[in-house]
Design an enzyme around this catalytic site. Structure first.
Site, PDB file in Angstrom:
ATOM      1  N   GLU A   1       0.846  -1.198   0.000  1.00  0.00           N
ATOM      2  CA  GLU A   1       0.000   0.000   0.000  1.00  0.00           C
ATOM      3  C   GLU A   1       0.882   1.248   0.000  1.00  0.00           C
ATOM      4  OE1 GLU A   1      -4.107   0.898   2.166  1.00  0.00           O
ATOM      5  OE2 GLU A   1      -2.409   1.101   3.535  1.00  0.00           O
ATOM      6  N   GLN A   2       1.023   1.826  -1.159  1.00  0.00           N
ATOM      7  CA  GLN A   2       1.739   3.086  -1.265  1.00  0.00           C
ATOM      8  C   GLN A   2       0.848   4.103  -1.949  1.00  0.00           C
ATOM      9  OE1 GLN A   2       4.483   3.782  -4.566  1.00  0.00           O
ATOM     10  NE2 GLN A   2       4.760   1.569  -4.688  1.00  0.00           N
TER      11      GLN A   2
END
Length: 542
Positions: free
Chosen positions: A366-367
């Site tokens: 999750e970026q």
């Protein structure tokens, strides 16, 4: 008939599958780890194409959190059954591709209209990748995909599997290996057709690099045996090192209402002596013809840069500046990485883009990164970071030229341990397998504690340069250079991590935000500008 210049889908648009339906042509291409999954472009004339949709747009169809770089959605196949009157979209979600094993899960989704809504995904198998669905004239459907053999007895790419598939029953009957490929090896990308009583199997061979090729064979029975084309490879650049279109392979063909045949295929355009394709694998088109019930590419097997097509191409939009604002929805040029929960990484608010700081740039989970494809060899990009006050060095946001976790350049506004702001370049220059930042860092630039910052970059072929400016009264200071000129050609398949493990996407440019404290610090961006620039290199006028 007018000529167009290849590619027809510039920038990262690989593994094309083409379909003609009710006067409109559609091409579906791979998106790998970029979300939403699968790009479908449409055209009325084979010349002018526009992005139509990205159908894998919800978690029940695609969730790639944890997928490594260049995994995710491989080689979709788009088809229509004249019997069921439905569209079928077949794709692989690759969960691992390195080492001896590949975890490749194949699915089918179905729709009455190509615009959707698409059904929930139907799992088919995991025996290999590059699946496609063939609709025979008697109504039977056949599922084909390459077979993976981790033992290498004698090949990792063991051949093309074929099995009957039913919408309600799933796979039925016996699975058969119908084609083991030629000595070029690495047989994949199968598409089945029927024409004049012959079954044709079109495959890709030679890997997706500079030995790539399109191989054709035929049989009177869908189960084979299949005889190979007299010239084996109907399309390839493997023996023509100075052809404009390299890495030519993975094709699919379509017949027009006027009786002409066209082959679409992936290709790459290297711009350096190291043969680096910064735009990734693009979709090109070739005119083809039939002779003795065999398909031949006009002027082939080497692909042509200029091709006769029915339509007259208008490249006005291609060279136009794109200024993106954020009043409502995110513009369809943008994608993000892996997660179906986009609300956790960005939102639009009061005409601005808000990025929510998550994991580090390059995270496989999750970026917060929103970017568009690089579609020109040279361009300018600018953004305004209007609100971001980091409390320490673990919070940073800014402008990035990005290929994967191992290859990126990132101009960041960050903090220091004493609460100041600074401008710092973070770069990872093909430092596989560690993915470490390039050190020593270039000297940071001190910034005011508050206020807007304009961030910019210029790409001229293989040369990249960052810039910045601060507000000055009602306007802006002149842009100032930040750091050295860097080698933008590393944002390419040829440098994407480790060559032996395969890198299959292309360069992107966009904005990102990280908060390694885990506090979800937000960064606000006013706009984003992408400005194509015509520029001459040693290989192309680009």
């Amino acid at each position: 008939m007018p000529q167009i210049r290849n590619p027809i889908l510039p920038g990262f648009n690989a593994d094309p599958s083409i379909l003609l339906h009710n006067g409109t042509y559609y091409i579906a291409t791979s998106t790998f780890e970029w979300y939403p999954g699968i790009q479908i472009h449409s055209s009325r004339d084979l010349s002018n194409w526009a992005l139509h949709s990205r159908p894998l747009n919800r978690a029940s169809l695609l969730d790639m959190r944890g997928n490594p770089d260049s995994c995710g959605v491989w080689a979709p196949c788009l088809s229509f059954s004249p019997i069921t009157k439905k569209f079928y979209l077949v794709y692989t979600d690759v969960k691992r591709k390195d080492g001896s094993f590949k975890d490749t899960h194949n699915y089918v989704i179905i729709a009455d209209d190509i615009a959707g809504p698409w059904s929930e995904r139907i799992f088919v198998n995991s025996s290999g990748f590059d699946p496609s669905l063939f609709h025979d004239v008697d109504g039977k459907m056949y599922f084909v995909n390459m077979l993976q053999d981790h033992r290498r007895r004698p090949r990792t790419f063991a051949g093309i599997a074929c099995q009957e598939w039913d919408e309600k029953k799933g796979l039925v009957g016996e699975r058969k290996n119908i084609f083991k490929g030629t000595e070029l090896d690495l047989v994949e990308g199968p598409h089945l057709y029927k024409r004049n009583g012959w079954y044709y199997l079109l495959t890709a061979e030679g890997g997706t690099g500079y030995e790539h090729a399109v191989t054709l064979c035929r049989s009177k029975d869908v189960w084979g045996p299949y005889e190979v084309h007299p010239e084996k490879h109907v399309l390839t650049s493997k023996d023509s090192h100075w052809a404009a279109l390299q890495r030519a392979g993975h094709g699919d063909f379509v017949e027009t209402p006027e009786g002409k045949t066209y082959l679409v295929h992936l290709s790459g355009r290297p711009i350096t002596q190291e043969r680096r394709c910064v735009l990734g694998r693009e979709t090109s088109i070739q005119e083809a013809f039939w002779k003795d019930d065999w398909l031949y590419v006009k002027n082939g097997p080497v692909p042509s840069l200029f091709v006769d097509v029915p339509g007259t191409h208008d490249d006005t939009a291609y060279w136009a500046e794109q200024k993106y604002t954020f009043e409502k929805e995110i513009h369809r040029d943008f994608q993000w990485l892996r997660t179906p929960e986009h609300e956790r990484i960005f939102r639009t608010e009061n005409g601005k883009l808000v990025l929510i700081g998550r994991e580090s740039i390059g995270s496989w989970f999750e970026q917060s990164l929103l970017a568009r494809r690089q579609t020109h060899f040279s361009y300018d990009a600018e953004t305004i970071l209007s609100d971001f006050s980091p409390v320490d060095e673990r919070q940073f946001a800014g402008l990035t030229a990005y290929y994967c976790r191992f290859n990126f350049f990132y101009l960041t506004v960050s903090g220091t341990e004493d609460g100041e702001r600074e401008l710092l370049i973070l770069a990872s220059e093909a430092s596989w397998p560690d993915g470490k930042l390039t050190e020593p860092f270039q000297e940071p630039v001190k910034l005011p504690k508050e206020g807007k910052v304009k961030l910019a970059l210029t790409i001229r072929g293989k040369e990249g340069q960052f810039w910045y400016a601060l507000e000055k009264g009602d306007g802006w200071e002149e842009l100032k250079k930040v750091g050295k000129v860097w080698d933008a050609s590393i944002l390419s398949d040829e440098c994407g991590g480790h060559q032996a493990h395969g890198s299959f996407t292309g360069a992107f440019v966009g904005v990102a935000c990280s908060d390694l404290n885990g506090w979800a610090k937000e960064a606000v961006f006013d706009e984003f500008v992408y400005r194509p620039v015509k520029h001459v290199s040693d290989r192309y006028e680009i």
